[in-house]
Design a protein around this motif. Sequence first.
Motif, PDB file in Angstrom:
ATOM      1  N   ASP A   1      40.652  37.893  45.562  1.00 26.97           N
ATOM      2  CA  ASP A   1      39.255  38.312  45.386  1.00 26.97           C
ATOM      3  C   ASP A   1      39.083  39.068  44.076  1.00 26.97           C
ATOM      4  N   VAL A   2      39.997  39.978  43.804  1.00 21.54           N
ATOM      5  CA  VAL A   2      39.934  40.763  42.565  1.00 21.54           C
ATOM      6  C   VAL A   2      40.104  39.836  41.356  1.00 21.54           C
ATOM      7  N   GLU A   3      41.018  38.887  41.446  1.00 25.84           N
ATOM      8  CA  GLU A   3      41.219  37.935  40.344  1.00 25.84           C
ATOM      9  C   GLU A   3      39.960  37.108  40.113  1.00 25.84           C
ATOM     10  N   HIS A   4      39.286  36.709  41.200  1.00 27.44           N
ATOM     11  CA  HIS A   4      38.055  35.922  41.082  1.00 27.44           C
ATOM     12  C   HIS A   4      36.957  36.730  40.382  1.00 27.44           C
ATOM     13  N   VAL A   5      36.767  37.974  40.808  1.00 25.77           N
ATOM     14  CA  VAL A   5      35.750  38.825  40.188  1.00 25.77           C
ATOM     15  C   VAL A   5      36.101  39.095  38.724  1.00 25.77           C
ATOM     16  N   ALA A   6      37.377  39.325  38.446  1.00 28.30           N
ATOM     17  CA  ALA A   6      37.802  39.567  37.062  1.00 28.30           C
ATOM     18  C   ALA A   6      37.518  38.347  36.198  1.00 28.30           C
ATOM     19  N   LYS A   7      37.748  37.156  36.751  1.00 29.50           N
ATOM     20  CA  LYS A   7      37.470  35.923  35.991  1.00 29.50           C
ATOM     21  C   LYS A   7      35.984  35.806  35.695  1.00 29.50           C
ATOM     22  N   LEU A   8      35.146  36.087  36.705  1.00 29.45           N
ATOM     23  CA  LEU A   8      33.693  36.034  36.504  1.00 29.45           C
ATOM     24  C   LEU A   8      33.234  37.028  35.441  1.00 29.45           C
ATOM     25  N   ALA A   9      33.889  38.193  35.410  1.00 29.06           N
ATOM     26  CA  ALA A   9      33.537  39.235  34.441  1.00 29.06           C
ATOM     27  C   ALA A   9      34.288  39.063  33.124  1.00 29.06           C
TER      28      ALA A   9
ATOM     29  N   MET B   1      38.410  42.172  54.416  1.00 32.30           N
ATOM     30  CA  MET B   1      39.481  42.781  53.651  1.00 32.30           C
ATOM     31  C   MET B   1      39.545  42.135  52.269  1.00 32.30           C
ATOM     32  N   ILE B   2      39.694  42.948  51.251  1.00 32.01           N
ATOM     33  CA  ILE B   2      39.784  42.480  49.876  1.00 32.01           C
ATOM     34  C   ILE B   2      41.229  42.083  49.579  1.00 32.01           C
ATOM     35  N   THR B   3      41.384  40.939  48.947  1.00 31.98           N
ATOM     36  CA  THR B   3      42.719  40.480  48.563  1.00 31.98           C
ATOM     37  C   THR B   3      42.833  40.466  47.038  1.00 31.98           C
ATOM     38  N   ILE B   4      44.041  40.314  46.562  1.00 29.87           N
ATOM     39  CA  ILE B   4      44.258  40.211  45.111  1.00 29.87           C
ATOM     40  C   ILE B   4      43.516  38.999  44.565  1.00 29.87           C
TER      41      ILE B   4
ATOM     42  N   TYR C   1      42.936  47.879  41.974  1.00 30.95           N
ATOM     43  CA  TYR C   1      41.543  47.552  42.279  1.00 30.95           C
ATOM     44  C   TYR C   1      41.400  46.951  43.670  1.00 30.95           C
ATOM     45  N   THR C   2      42.416  46.221  44.119  1.00 29.14           N
ATOM     46  CA  THR C   2      42.392  45.687  45.480  1.00 29.14           C
ATOM     47  C   THR C   2      42.341  46.835  46.474  1.00 29.14           C
ATOM     48  N   LYS C   3      43.165  47.850  46.268  1.00 26.89           N
ATOM     49  CA  LYS C   3      43.178  49.011  47.166  1.00 26.89           C
ATOM     50  C   LYS C   3      41.862  49.775  47.078  1.00 26.89           C
ATOM     51  N   GLN C   4      41.371  50.011  45.854  1.00 27.48           N
ATOM     52  CA  GLN C   4      40.145  50.790  45.683  1.00 27.48           C
ATOM     53  C   GLN C   4      38.940  50.085  46.302  1.00 27.48           C
ATOM     54  N   LEU C   5      38.812  48.788  46.080  1.00 23.54           N
ATOM     55  CA  LEU C   5      37.682  48.056  46.658  1.00 23.54           C
ATOM     56  C   LEU C   5      37.792  48.007  48.178  1.00 23.54           C
TER      57      LEU C   5
END
Length: 93
Positions: free
Chosen positions: A6-14, A1-4, A26-30
């Motif tokens: 996880d999205v924050e981590h990917v956003a930081k990397l990007a 399950m994707i959490t917020i 994005y949490t819901k979509q992923l």
Amino acid sequence: MITIKDVEHVAKLARLELTQEEKELYTKQLGDVLKYVDQMNEVDTSNVKPMTQVIDFVNVMREDEVHYEQTKEELMANAPEEENGFFKVPKIN
């Protein structure tokens, strides 16, 4: 399950800055994408031969043709800064 998180981590990397609303969206979509992948994994493909390409594949791309090749001097004229014949850009930490 994707959490917020996880999205924050990917956003930081990007190097993306997301609003709280975007993080939730994005949490819901992923999560929906991963549910769909899980659903596809349930399909029995044991009798299906692996494919590497579509049968009767035809290259529909055009031939590459050089119409005008710019010189290095012309390209470097666009550089805000130049160092040793290369574009000089700010260091990224």
